[in-house]
Design a protein around this motif. Structure first.
Motif, PDB file in Angstrom:
ATOM      1  N   UNK A   1      35.449  41.629  21.231  1.00 47.40           N
ATOM      2  CA  UNK A   1      36.577  40.718  21.436  1.00 47.40           C
ATOM      3  C   UNK A   1      36.313  39.730  22.568  1.00 47.40           C
ATOM      4  N   UNK A   2      35.092  39.775  23.130  1.00 46.78           N
ATOM      5  CA  UNK A   2      34.760  38.877  24.231  1.00 46.78           C
ATOM      6  C   UNK A   2      35.509  39.174  25.511  1.00 46.78           C
ATOM      7  N   UNK A   3      35.868  40.447  25.705  1.00 47.55           N
ATOM      8  CA  UNK A   3      36.666  40.840  26.871  1.00 47.55           C
ATOM      9  C   UNK A   3      35.790  41.628  27.851  1.00 47.55           C
ATOM     10  N   UNK A   4      35.559  41.052  29.005  1.00 48.69           N
ATOM     11  CA  UNK A   4      34.683  41.666  30.003  1.00 48.69           C
ATOM     12  C   UNK A   4      35.381  41.745  31.358  1.00 48.69           C
TER      13      UNK A   4
ATOM     14  N   UNK B   1      37.072  38.588  33.532  1.00 47.77           N
ATOM     15  CA  UNK B   1      38.515  38.575  33.790  1.00 47.77           C
ATOM     16  C   UNK B   1      38.798  38.466  35.282  1.00 47.77           C
ATOM     17  N   UNK B   2      38.055  39.211  36.094  1.00 47.86           N
ATOM     18  CA  UNK B   2      38.296  39.157  37.535  1.00 47.86           C
ATOM     19  C   UNK B   2      37.949  37.787  38.098  1.00 47.86           C
ATOM     20  N   UNK B   3      36.871  37.223  37.614  1.00 46.18           N
ATOM     21  CA  UNK B   3      36.483  35.884  38.073  1.00 46.18           C
ATOM     22  C   UNK B   3      37.581  34.872  37.765  1.00 46.18           C
ATOM     23  N   UNK B   4      38.121  34.942  36.554  1.00 44.21           N
ATOM     24  CA  UNK B   4      39.202  34.031  36.166  1.00 44.21           C
ATOM     25  C   UNK B   4      40.459  34.314  36.977  1.00 44.21           C
ATOM     26  N   UNK B   5      40.746  35.611  37.186  1.00 47.48           N
ATOM     27  CA  UNK B   5      41.927  35.987  37.954  1.00 47.48           C
ATOM     28  C   UNK B   5      41.876  35.484  39.385  1.00 47.48           C
TER      29      UNK B   5
END
Length: 200
Positions: free
Chosen positions: A169-172, A176-180
């Motif tokens: 699903x392209x979920x890493x 996510x943390x980098x974007x957050x």
């Protein structure tokens, strides 16, 4: 410093289907171990405590064999997998927001299926939302992202959460943390929240 009167806690999908209690579903490493950490947060004087609950029909589009064909069936409504984790102080929940109940709609974030949540929290005087649960980089992250974009100060409590990479699903977790962090989400610990809540 966190002011209890304007701070809410959001406990995301702390359910058996995301732990080794239901190994055939979608166990996230360390999922069961978050309970004492979440309970430590639940003991703090938040203005309100909301929980989300994955509540899928047996033929949800994300399940293997269905339209998206990504995940094993998990957290199916009215099954043990959908129940909250044993020992979790769920009596503290002000409200439970169920999501994923529409077969054809993927709802990682509670805000995807309940778009009025942000406005509701604002109307309740909430300015800060502390987020924890499962999975750190999926349902926790998407809820935190949407609340941050809605103008809330968002704290994501890493030791009261558990994450898992889902390449299909392209979920890493790292992504996510980098974007957050770029959005201004504060990644923290239970001790950080406890200290900020007490003013120490």
């Amino acid at each position: 410093m966190l002011t209890p009167a304007t701070t809410a806690l959001l406990v995301v999908d702390a359910q058996q289907g995301f732990t080794d209690l239901c190994p055939a579903e979608l166990p996230v490493p360390g999922g069961s171990a978050i309970v004492p950490h979440v309970n430590a947060l639940l003991a703090l004087p938040f203005a309100r405590v909301d929980a989300t609950q994955d509540w899928h029909p047996p033929d949800h589009r994300s399940f293997l064999g269905q339209a998206d064909n990504i995940y094993p069936p998990h957290c199916v409504m009215n099954t043990p997998g959908a129940e909250f984790l044993p020992g979790l102080h769920a009596d503290r929940f002000s409200a439970i927001w169920r999501k994923g109940y529409d077969r054809d709609f993927e709802a990682y974030a509670v805000t995807a299926q309940h778009p009025g949540l942000g406005a509701f929290l604002s109307a309740s005087g909430i300015k800060v939302v502390v987020v924890c649960g499962i999975a750190t980089n999926i349902c926790c992250f998407f809820a935190a992202r949407d609340l941050r974009r809605a103008g809330f100060d968002v704290w994501l409590v890493e030791d009261a959460s558990a994450g898992i990479d889902v390449p299909a699903a392209g979920l890493f977790q790292s992504k996510a943390k980098e974007e957050g962090l770029a959005l201004g989400i504060r990644y923290c610990t239970v001790a950080d929240v406890t200290s900020a809540m007490s003013g120490n």
